[in-house]
Design an enzyme around this catalytic site. Structure first.
Site, PDB file in Angstrom:
ATOM      1  N   SER A 177      37.696  65.986  53.281  1.00  0.00           N
ATOM      2  CA  SER A 177      37.289  64.764  53.532  1.00  0.00           C
ATOM      3  C   SER A 177      38.633  63.621  53.515  1.00  0.00           C
ATOM      4  O   SER A 177      39.752  64.104  53.283  1.00  0.00           O
ATOM      5  CB  SER A 177      36.308  64.044  52.492  1.00  0.00           C
ATOM      6  OG  SER A 177      37.027  64.273  51.174  1.00  0.00           O
TER       7      SER A 177
ATOM      8  N   LYS B   1      37.890  60.036  59.440  1.00  0.00           N
ATOM      9  CA  LYS B   1      36.589  60.334  60.198  1.00  0.00           C
ATOM     10  C   LYS B   1      35.912  58.740  60.724  1.00  0.00           C
ATOM     11  O   LYS B   1      35.309  58.760  61.633  1.00  0.00           O
ATOM     12  CB  LYS B   1      35.610  61.004  59.390  1.00  0.00           C
ATOM     13  CG  LYS B   1      34.404  61.353  60.173  1.00  0.00           C
ATOM     14  CD  LYS B   1      33.707  62.650  59.562  1.00  0.00           C
ATOM     15  CE  LYS B   1      33.840  62.741  58.132  1.00  0.00           C
ATOM     16  NZ  LYS B   1      32.755  61.821  57.472  1.00  0.00           N
TER      17      LYS B   1
ATOM     18  N   THR C 120      39.613  74.882  61.318  1.00  0.00           N
ATOM     19  CA  THR C 120      38.460  74.284  62.213  1.00  0.00           C
ATOM     20  C   THR C 120      37.454  75.245  62.831  1.00  0.00           C
ATOM     21  O   THR C 120      36.327  75.067  62.674  1.00  0.00           O
ATOM     22  CB  THR C 120      39.325  73.714  63.751  1.00  0.00           C
ATOM     23  OG1 THR C 120      40.079  72.830  63.220  1.00  0.00           O
ATOM     24  CG2 THR C 120      38.337  73.309  64.906  1.00  0.00           C
TER      25      THR C 120
ATOM     26  N   CYS D 121      39.263  36.239  43.768  1.00  0.00           N
ATOM     27  CA  CYS D 121      38.170  36.791  42.795  1.00  0.00           C
ATOM     28  C   CYS D 121      38.631  36.888  41.313  1.00  0.00           C
ATOM     29  O   CYS D 121      38.980  35.781  40.782  1.00  0.00           O
ATOM     30  CB  CYS D 121      37.125  37.739  43.417  1.00  0.00           C
ATOM     31  SG  CYS D 121      35.729  37.796  42.691  1.00  0.00           S
ATOM     32  N   PHE D 122      38.730  38.085  40.702  1.00  0.00           N
ATOM     33  CA  PHE D 122      39.067  38.226  39.507  1.00  0.00           C
ATOM     34  C   PHE D 122      40.633  37.564  39.574  1.00  0.00           C
ATOM     35  O   PHE D 122      41.027  36.715  38.499  1.00  0.00           O
ATOM     36  CB  PHE D 122      39.186  39.726  39.321  1.00  0.00           C
ATOM     37  CG  PHE D 122      39.407  40.007  37.696  1.00  0.00           C
ATOM     38  CD1 PHE D 122      38.521  39.442  36.905  1.00  0.00           C
ATOM     39  CD2 PHE D 122      40.321  40.945  37.323  1.00  0.00           C
ATOM     40  CE1 PHE D 122      38.789  39.877  35.290  1.00  0.00           C
ATOM     41  CE2 PHE D 122      40.456  41.462  36.192  1.00  0.00           C
ATOM     42  CZ  PHE D 122      39.829  40.820  35.256  1.00  0.00           C
TER      43      PHE D 122
ATOM     44  N   GLN E 123      40.399  33.947  38.996  1.00  0.00           N
ATOM     45  CA  GLN E 123      39.979  33.524  37.683  1.00  0.00           C
ATOM     46  C   GLN E 123      41.189  33.794  36.712  1.00  0.00           C
ATOM     47  O   GLN E 123      41.568  32.953  35.960  1.00  0.00           O
ATOM     48  CB  GLN E 123      38.710  34.511  37.201  1.00  0.00           C
ATOM     49  CG  GLN E 123      37.518  34.386  38.057  1.00  0.00           C
ATOM     50  CD  GLN E 123      36.432  35.551  37.869  1.00  0.00           C
ATOM     51  OE1 GLN E 123      36.781  36.250  37.019  1.00  0.00           O
ATOM     52  NE2 GLN E 123      35.313  35.407  38.418  1.00  0.00           N
TER      53      GLN E 123
ATOM     54  N   GLU F  84      34.840  37.827  30.015  1.00  0.00           N
ATOM     55  CA  GLU F  84      34.659  39.299  30.462  1.00  0.00           C
ATOM     56  C   GLU F  84      35.903  39.956  29.639  1.00  0.00           C
ATOM     57  O   GLU F  84      35.796  40.905  29.413  1.00  0.00           O
ATOM     58  CB  GLU F  84      34.941  39.384  31.972  1.00  0.00           C
ATOM     59  CG  GLU F  84      34.903  40.653  32.607  1.00  0.00           C
ATOM     60  CD  GLU F  84      34.952  40.569  34.023  1.00  0.00           C
ATOM     61  OE1 GLU F  84      35.371  39.739  34.799  1.00  0.00           O
ATOM     62  OE2 GLU F  84      34.896  41.863  34.464  1.00  0.00           O
TER      63      GLU F  84
ATOM     64  N   HIS G 187      35.972  36.540  48.767  1.00  0.00           N
ATOM     65  CA  HIS G 187      36.608  37.684  49.243  1.00  0.00           C
ATOM     66  C   HIS G 187      37.069  37.668  50.678  1.00  0.00           C
ATOM     67  O   HIS G 187      36.394  38.027  51.741  1.00  0.00           O
ATOM     68  CB  HIS G 187      36.133  39.276  49.152  1.00  0.00           C
ATOM     69  CG  HIS G 187      35.885  39.494  47.656  1.00  0.00           C
ATOM     70  ND1 HIS G 187      36.861  40.402  47.071  1.00  0.00           N
ATOM     71  CD2 HIS G 187      34.987  39.103  46.798  1.00  0.00           C
ATOM     72  CE1 HIS G 187      36.553  40.567  45.757  1.00  0.00           C
ATOM     73  NE2 HIS G 187      35.308  39.865  45.554  1.00  0.00           N
TER      74      HIS G 187
ATOM     75  N   GLU H  50      38.966  38.967  52.687  1.00  0.00           N
ATOM     76  CA  GLU H  50      39.519  40.072  53.181  1.00  0.00           C
ATOM     77  C   GLU H  50      38.436  40.662  54.117  1.00  0.00           C
ATOM     78  O   GLU H  50      38.662  41.268  55.099  1.00  0.00           O
ATOM     79  CB  GLU H  50      40.242  40.964  52.295  1.00  0.00           C
ATOM     80  CG  GLU H  50      39.193  41.431  51.264  1.00  0.00           C
ATOM     81  CD  GLU H  50      39.327  40.664  49.957  1.00  0.00           C
ATOM     82  OE1 GLU H  50      39.917  39.303  50.007  1.00  0.00           O
ATOM     83  OE2 GLU H  50      38.841  41.169  49.090  1.00  0.00           O
TER      84      GLU H  50
HETATM   85  N1  GLN Z   1      35.009  40.671  37.072  1.00  0.00           N
HETATM   86  C1  GLN Z   1      34.970  39.164  37.927  1.00  0.00           C
HETATM   87  C2  GLN Z   1      33.595  38.706  38.103  1.00  0.00           C
HETATM   88  O1  GLN Z   1      32.540  39.387  37.781  1.00  0.00           O
HETATM   89  C3  GLN Z   1      35.449  39.361  39.351  1.00  0.00           C
HETATM   90  C4  GLN Z   1      34.832  40.170  40.444  1.00  0.00           C
HETATM   91  C5  GLN Z   1      35.833  40.633  41.467  1.00  0.00           C
HETATM   92  O2  GLN Z   1      37.233  40.496  41.563  1.00  0.00           O
HETATM   93  N2  GLN Z   1      35.184  41.071  42.567  1.00  0.00           N
HETATM   94  O3  GLN Z   1      33.349  37.410  38.282  1.00  0.00           O
END
Ligand code: GLN
Length: 551
Positions: free
Chosen positions: A13, A17, A205, A395-396, A399, A418, A520, A522
């Site tokens: 893997s 693919k 193969t 995201c994180f 934060q 968190e 996000h 990306e």
């Molecule tokens: N842990 C953080 C939250 O739940 C950020 C999540 C993340 O980076 N996708 O808000």
């Protein structure tokens, strides 16, 4: 009438693919045909949302959120799917639906809950026919819903895996049920090169094709993945032993720009071969647009170095979409990007190590969960805030960037609940609706959400509009009262959700390019059209580099 194309994997893997399957999809797009893709994952998780990214790679997030109902009275939210969907979206420039990711978990759950509901009264519930029927139904439902010309189903893992066998059996049945010209099978396999004897070896193969044959499946095409182009003798040998014509043995060598793969397949006649096989009458291929995109990746005048401090630094796959988005941006700007993972755990013990960050043109703080490595990421943020290096938090990462800013501005013990549930300054905390939730699968705030951008911000400069949609995956958020408090210290609230309840983006006032996004970006970046946040960030990094050179 949708034609079904199946893609299986042999030997190992992780040999690409997904990229091969997406490149085949691209060949059909070159001919003006409508393509859809399915990824089959043989694991028992309902979706990959709870998997560790170190083990499994990135979790991709779809725009749409799917309400999966395995039986009449049960429902699960699915928007977290296999990272191959990112490859499909990037190659096909198409938004994939989460229902196109079929896992064994979903299949078994449906059959078992239906058994409890009485759907199979009197009968013994078995892998064949009940599990295989459920698999065929799922595949046919996707075909029916969108009626694409071609539906490509990639089967995860490697032939011979126990978990994958019900899927191979379902494909065997489906091929038997459909007319010959409605299905085809591509087997993607590894052809290793033996340095000592200077030869490509086809034996692995041959064995994997044998395994496929023992499942009742004869491949129509063999794609041989190798670190160099397949030689003529290697192709001939594979053809002979696999019982496929020579022109159906396709070379998939290592290339520097992955997006070139569809063009390489095209040169070997794969697109025409498949159209003949499936009796598809299509226009001649036009790949000029794709060629232009590939060319952008090949021409670079400048280099730009980005640091990614984080904790999942072990495998590249954990941040694959981020890597791609940075590369899309650099290609657009005529630059070559070098991304370096910086493990943040050593920063926690030795703050002097933070100095390494000064060598970079940009710092990107990655998404993540939990406490491990977080303190180091906060330290990396404080360090970057003290420089003029462009800084993007995702995201994180956003934060933690906010926590660092709060600590710099009076709230010495600021933290996320968190990371530290007892922090006296909980500047990042659970979204109110998350407080009631204890189940983990599919329960975060997920999928595409509308965002309101304030004019005059760096974010507005990036997008050039006030309303956008981006994808989210979080439980925690920046607490608006603390953001308000920090606005007095030079922080700007640049975007919220439509109800103005959730802080979506913060940025720094002034010239220092610092932006933290709760979403996000990306996941919506594509080759040829990078996501605006990434593009602005890489542009700022390039400018920073040029300025440094002048000084
Ligand atoms: N842990 C953080 C939250 O739940 C950020 C999540 C993340 O980076 N996708 O808000």
């Amino acid at each position: 009438m949708t034609k079904f194309l199946f893609v299986t994997g042999g030997v190992l893997s992780g040999i690409g693919k997904g990229a091969a399957a997406a490149s085949v999809g691209k060949s059909f797009q070159f001919r003006g045909l409508e393509v859809d893709m399915i990824k089959i994952d043989p694991y028992l998780n309902v979706d990959p949302g709870t998997l560790n990214p170190i083990e499994h790679g990135e979790v991709f997030v779809t725009d749409e959120v799917w309400d999966f109902n395995p039986s009449e009275d049960s429902s699960f939210t699915i928007a977290e799917i296999d990272q191959d969907f990112g490859t499909y979206e990037r190659f096909l420039d198409k938004t994939m639906h989460p229902r196109n990711n079929i896992t064994s978990g979903q299949v078994y759950l449906s059959v078992l809950l239906q058994e409890r509901a009485g759907s199979y009264l009197g009968r013994t519930v078995q892998i064949i026919p009940h599990i295989t029927d459920e698999i065929k139904n799922r595949i046919r439902e996707v075909a029916k819903r969108n009626s694409p010309d071609i539906l490509i189903s990639e089967i995860g893992g490697t032939v011979g895996d126990i978990e994958a066998s019900p899927f191979l059996e379902a494909i065997r049945q489906l091929r038997l049920e459909e007319p010959d010209d409605r299905t085809a099978l591509i087997h993607v396999t590894l052809v290793p090169y033996m340095e000592t004897i200077g030869q490509l070896k086809t034996k692995p193969t041959q064995h994997s094709v044998k395994t496929l044959l023992s499942a009742g499946l004869q491949p129509d095409i063999i794609v041989g993945r190798s670190d160099r182009p397949l030689s003529k003798p290697a192709k001939e040998k594979i053809s002979l032993y696999s019982n496929v014509p020579k022109e159906a043995v396709i070379s998939d060598p290592r290339i520097s720009v992955l997006y070139e793969l569809p063009l390489l397949f095209e040169k070997q006649g794969l697109g025409d071969y498949l159209c003949d096989l499936l009796r598809i009458r299509a226009r001649s291929p036009d790949y000029s647009h794709w060629e232009n995109i590939v060319n952008e990746f090949e021409e670079a005048d400048e280099k730009v170095r980005i640091a990614m401090p984080g904790k999942y630094t072990q495998i590249l796959d954990s941040y694959i979409s981020i890597n791609k988005a940075l590369k899309h941006s650099a290609a657009k700007l005529g630059a070559e990007i070098k991304i370096e993972f910086v493990d943040t755990e050593p920063f926690e013990k030795n703050p002097r190590k933070l100095k390494v960050l000064e060598d970079y043109d940009g710092v990107l703080l990655t998404p993540g969960f939990g406490t491990r490595g977080a303190e180091g990421m906060i330290k990396a943020s404080r360090k970057t805030l003290s420089t003029d290096i462009p800084f993007l938090g995702i995201c994180f990462g956003a934060q933690l960037l906010f926590i660092a800013f709060c600590r710099e501005n009076g709230l010495k013990k600021a933290n996320s609940t968190e990371v530290d549930p007892d922090t006296p300054h909980p500047v990042v905390d659970l979204l109110p609706e998350q407080r009631e939730i204890s189940k983990k699968g599919g329960t975060m705030r997920l999928g595409g959400q509308e965002i309101l951008i304030k004019k005059g911000t760096k974010l507005y400069e990036a997008y050039g509009k006030e309303r956008i949609i981006e994808r989210f995956r979080h439980r925690y958020h920046l607490i608006p009262e603390f953001v308000e408090q920090m606005e007095e210290n030079g922080l700007i609230l640049s975007a919220t959700d439509v109800e103005e309840r959730i802080v979506n983006v913060v940025e720094l006032e002034g010239d220092h390019w610092v932006v933290g996004v709760q979403f996000h970006p990306e996941f919506t970046s594509r080759p040829g059209s990078p996501n605006p946040v990434y593009l602005s960030f890489v542009e700022a990094a390039l400018e920073h580099k040029r300025k440094q050179k002048k000084d």
